[in-house]
Design a protein around this motif. Structure first.
Motif, PDB file in Angstrom:
ATOM      1  N   ILE A 142       2.488  -6.333  21.392  1.00 27.78           N
ATOM      2  CA  ILE A 142       1.651  -7.156  20.500  1.00 27.78           C
ATOM      3  C   ILE A 142       1.726  -8.625  20.910  1.00 27.78           C
ATOM      4  N   LEU A 143       2.938  -9.120  21.174  1.00 30.68           N
ATOM      5  CA  LEU A 143       3.092 -10.523  21.577  1.00 30.68           C
ATOM      6  C   LEU A 143       2.515 -10.768  22.964  1.00 30.68           C
ATOM      7  N   ASP A 144       2.648  -9.775  23.856  1.00 29.15           N
ATOM      8  CA  ASP A 144       2.050  -9.919  25.187  1.00 29.15           C
ATOM      9  C   ASP A 144       0.536 -10.057  25.085  1.00 29.15           C
ATOM     10  N   ARG A 145      -0.072  -9.349  24.137  1.00 27.18           N
ATOM     11  CA  ARG A 145      -1.522  -9.344  23.995  1.00 27.18           C
ATOM     12  C   ARG A 145      -2.027 -10.572  23.260  1.00 27.18           C
ATOM     13  N   PHE A 146      -1.408 -10.900  22.118  1.00 28.68           N
ATOM     14  CA  PHE A 146      -1.945 -11.940  21.241  1.00 28.68           C
ATOM     15  C   PHE A 146      -1.216 -13.279  21.338  1.00 28.68           C
ATOM     16  N   GLY A 147      -0.074 -13.324  22.046  1.00 30.58           N
ATOM     17  CA  GLY A 147       0.655 -14.581  22.180  1.00 30.58           C
ATOM     18  C   GLY A 147       1.743 -14.721  21.128  1.00 30.58           C
ATOM     19  N   THR A 148       2.708 -15.569  21.419  1.00 25.25           N
ATOM     20  CA  THR A 148       3.861 -15.720  20.531  1.00 25.25           C
ATOM     21  C   THR A 148       3.567 -16.550  19.291  1.00 25.25           C
ATOM     22  N   ASP A 149       2.366 -17.163  19.216  1.00 28.76           N
ATOM     23  CA  ASP A 149       2.044 -17.953  18.029  1.00 28.76           C
ATOM     24  C   ASP A 149       1.455 -17.091  16.914  1.00 28.76           C
ATOM     25  N   VAL A 150       1.233 -15.794  17.181  1.00 27.45           N
ATOM     26  CA  VAL A 150       0.686 -14.916  16.155  1.00 27.45           C
ATOM     27  C   VAL A 150       1.729 -14.704  15.046  1.00 27.45           C
ATOM     28  N   ILE A 151       1.276 -14.557  13.819  1.00 30.32           N
ATOM     29  CA  ILE A 151       2.188 -14.405  12.678  1.00 30.32           C
ATOM     30  C   ILE A 151       2.562 -12.939  12.497  1.00 30.32           C
ATOM     31  N   ILE A 152       3.858 -12.660  12.520  1.00 29.57           N
ATOM     32  CA  ILE A 152       4.403 -11.323  12.302  1.00 29.57           C
ATOM     33  C   ILE A 152       4.886 -11.223  10.858  1.00 29.57           C
ATOM     34  N   VAL A 153       4.360 -10.240  10.102  1.00 26.20           N
ATOM     35  CA  VAL A 153       4.735 -10.060   8.703  1.00 26.20           C
ATOM     36  C   VAL A 153       5.452  -8.714   8.552  1.00 26.20           C
ATOM     37  N   PRO A 154       6.739  -8.701   8.168  1.00 22.70           N
ATOM     38  CA  PRO A 154       7.447  -7.427   7.988  1.00 22.70           C
ATOM     39  C   PRO A 154       6.736  -6.537   6.973  1.00 22.70           C
ATOM     40  N   SER A 155       6.726  -5.226   7.257  1.00 22.14           N
ATOM     41  CA  SER A 155       6.158  -4.237   6.340  1.00 22.14           C
ATOM     42  C   SER A 155       7.189  -3.136   6.172  1.00 22.14           C
ATOM     43  N   GLY A 156       8.189  -3.390   5.317  1.00 19.58           N
ATOM     44  CA  GLY A 156       9.337  -2.493   5.222  1.00 19.58           C
ATOM     45  C   GLY A 156      10.329  -2.800   6.329  1.00 19.58           C
ATOM     46  N   GLU A 157      11.286  -1.923   6.540  1.00 16.88           N
ATOM     47  CA  GLU A 157      12.341  -2.164   7.526  1.00 16.88           C
ATOM     48  C   GLU A 157      11.935  -1.746   8.931  1.00 16.88           C
ATOM     49  N   GLU A 158      11.012  -0.800   9.041  1.00 11.70           N
ATOM     50  CA  GLU A 158      10.703  -0.219  10.339  1.00 11.70           C
ATOM     51  C   GLU A 158       9.372  -0.678  10.934  1.00 11.70           C
ATOM     52  N   ARG A 159       8.558  -1.417  10.139  1.00 12.88           N
ATOM     53  CA  ARG A 159       7.215  -1.751  10.609  1.00 12.88           C
ATOM     54  C   ARG A 159       6.868  -3.204  10.310  1.00 12.88           C
ATOM     55  N   PHE A 160       5.805  -3.692  10.927  1.00 14.40           N
ATOM     56  CA  PHE A 160       5.328  -5.044  10.674  1.00 14.40           C
ATOM     57  C   PHE A 160       3.809  -5.045  10.734  1.00 14.40           C
ATOM     58  N   LYS A 161       3.223  -6.103  10.179  1.00 18.26           N
ATOM     59  CA  LYS A 161       1.774  -6.266  10.217  1.00 18.26           C
ATOM     60  C   LYS A 161       1.430  -7.532  10.999  1.00 18.26           C
ATOM     61  N   VAL A 162       0.279  -7.493  11.675  1.00 15.22           N
ATOM     62  CA  VAL A 162      -0.201  -8.643  12.425  1.00 15.22           C
ATOM     63  C   VAL A 162      -1.713  -8.694  12.285  1.00 15.22           C
ATOM     64  N   THR A 163      -2.249  -9.898  12.109  1.00 12.33           N
ATOM     65  CA  THR A 163      -3.690 -10.083  11.966  1.00 12.33           C
ATOM     66  C   THR A 163      -4.198 -11.000  13.068  1.00 12.33           C
ATOM     67  N   HIS A 164      -5.280 -10.569  13.726  1.00 11.63           N
ATOM     68  CA  HIS A 164      -5.815 -11.376  14.825  1.00 11.63           C
ATOM     69  C   HIS A 164      -7.283 -11.039  15.015  1.00 11.63           C
ATOM     70  N   GLU A 165      -8.070 -12.018  15.483  1.00 11.08           N
ATOM     71  CA  GLU A 165      -9.465 -11.763  15.820  1.00 11.08           C
ATOM     72  C   GLU A 165      -9.543 -10.989  17.134  1.00 11.08           C
ATOM     73  N   VAL A 166     -10.352  -9.940  17.150  1.00 13.32           N
ATOM     74  CA  VAL A 166     -10.549  -9.174  18.372  1.00 13.32           C
ATOM     75  C   VAL A 166     -12.035  -8.880  18.539  1.00 13.32           C
ATOM     76  N   ALA A 167     -12.424  -8.591  19.784  1.00 11.93           N
ATOM     77  CA  ALA A 167     -13.779  -8.102  20.052  1.00 11.93           C
ATOM     78  C   ALA A 167     -13.720  -6.588  19.940  1.00 11.93           C
ATOM     79  N   VAL A 168     -14.297  -6.042  18.881  1.00  9.83           N
ATOM     80  CA  VAL A 168     -14.231  -4.602  18.638  1.00  9.83           C
ATOM     81  C   VAL A 168     -15.073  -3.891  19.694  1.00  9.83           C
ATOM     82  N   SER A 169     -14.405  -3.105  20.537  1.00 11.87           N
ATOM     83  CA  SER A 169     -15.077  -2.446  21.649  1.00 11.87           C
ATOM     84  C   SER A 169     -14.281  -1.214  22.043  1.00 11.87           C
TER      85      SER A 169
END
Length: 323
Positions: free
Chosen positions: A262-289
């Protein structure tokens, strides 16, 4: 030969020898420099050699005298250190868009930036799994033509090529493409031109190696306002494989083990939000294709689209059609 010319030639030959033939492990003594000049039909005394080397030092060259046997002079600090040249050689050798022929030419030129002795260390072969060198030698001239158009604030026209089943590049359309070039982006080891299409009123991108018959037009570029807020780095992050698509702000929920991709794709400035102990959420603009969905498939079952629902449904439908 005029006396003044002899003095200039002596200085130039000494400089050439020190640059080409010396380094910390390969030195040239005064007697060797005198013999080198003699072989070129020039006579020299020891004092004149000392004076010439001092002139070169005053000019700013780092010429070092090492008393350790065999004693002699060598070129110290250079514009590029050996480690830097190795890095550049590796980049050229492993780059997909640089042809094998051009790679050899560029590496040969890089070798001239160090001594002959150290240049042997640049004869390296970098192997990258699955790497295929391009066969298109015209890309260098295409890049230069696009740069010239950007610098000259000119529109360009070209034929855009696509592959057919016979593995030949053929024109995508009977019409030449006319656009206003604004930037060049190197993504996924290919050059892309970012340009404003006056007919559609939007920014588009084109693979530079698939552009043919480029002509700079006597028409000023359009799209300055559209390009003003253009973020080339952000564009490359959200455009998977440089395939276009509608832009959506997508939220992914991922296993913690996928934080690296995820960080390799979107960069280290993207916001990582924990979602429980085992998962996280990330929001980013993408070109849906299809490329974006293919990337998700490659990440495996540890990732899912949680927003927006229409993108999640589109991904689910695509997976269903594949099975």
């Amino acid at each position: 030969m005029a006396k003044v010319s002899v003095g200039k030639l002596k200085l130039l030959y000494i400089l050439e020898t020190l640059v080409r033939d010396t380094d910390q492990k390969h030195k040239k003594g005064t007697a060797e420099l005198i013999e080198m000049l003699k072989a070129r039909g020039l006579s020299a005394e020891r004092k004149s050699i000392y004076d010439d080397i001092e002139t070169l030092r005053e000019f700013g060259l780092d010429i070092i005298y090492d008393k350790e046997e065999p004693a002699g002079y060598y070129m110290g600090e250079r514009d590029f250190q050996l480690a830097e040249l190795k890095l550049l050689v590796d980049a050229v050798q492993s780059s997909k868009f640089i042809t094998a022929k051009k790679s050899a030419v560029l590496i040969s030129k890089l070798e001239k930036l160090t001594s002959v002795g150290e240049a042997r260390n640049l004869q390296r072969q970098v192997y990258v799994s699955g790497r295929i060198k391009t066969m298109n030698e015209s890309i260098y001239y295409n890049v230069d033509a696009v740069h010239s158009a950007i610098a000259g604030n000119s529109k360009i026209s070209f034929r855009y090529m696509v592959w057919n089943l016979e593995k030949q590049l053929v024109p995508k359309s009977d019409r030449a493409v006319t656009v206003s070039p604004w930037a060049l982006v190197w993504d996924d080891e290919n050059y892309y031109m970012i340009a404003f299409d006056g007919e559609s009123g939007i920014m588009k991108h084109y693979r530079v190696d698939k552009m043919k018959d480029i002509r700079c037009l006597q028409e000023p570029r359009e799209g300055r306002e559209s390009f003003k807020g253009f973020d080339a780095a952000g564009f490359a992050k959200k455009t998977f494989g440089m395939y276009g698509g509608r832009t959506e702000k997508v939220t992914l929920e991922c296993d913690n083990s996928l934080v690296g991709p995820i960080l390799d794709r979107f960069g280290t400035d993207v916001i990582i939000v924990p979602s429980g102990e085992e998962r996280f959420k990330v929001t980013h603009e993408v070109a849906v294709s299809g490329q974006f969905f293919g990337w998700l498939v490659g990440l495996g079952p540890g990732v899912r689209i949680v927003y927006p629902q229409n993108v999640a449904d589109e991904f689910r439908d695509r997976l269903r059609r594949m099975t």
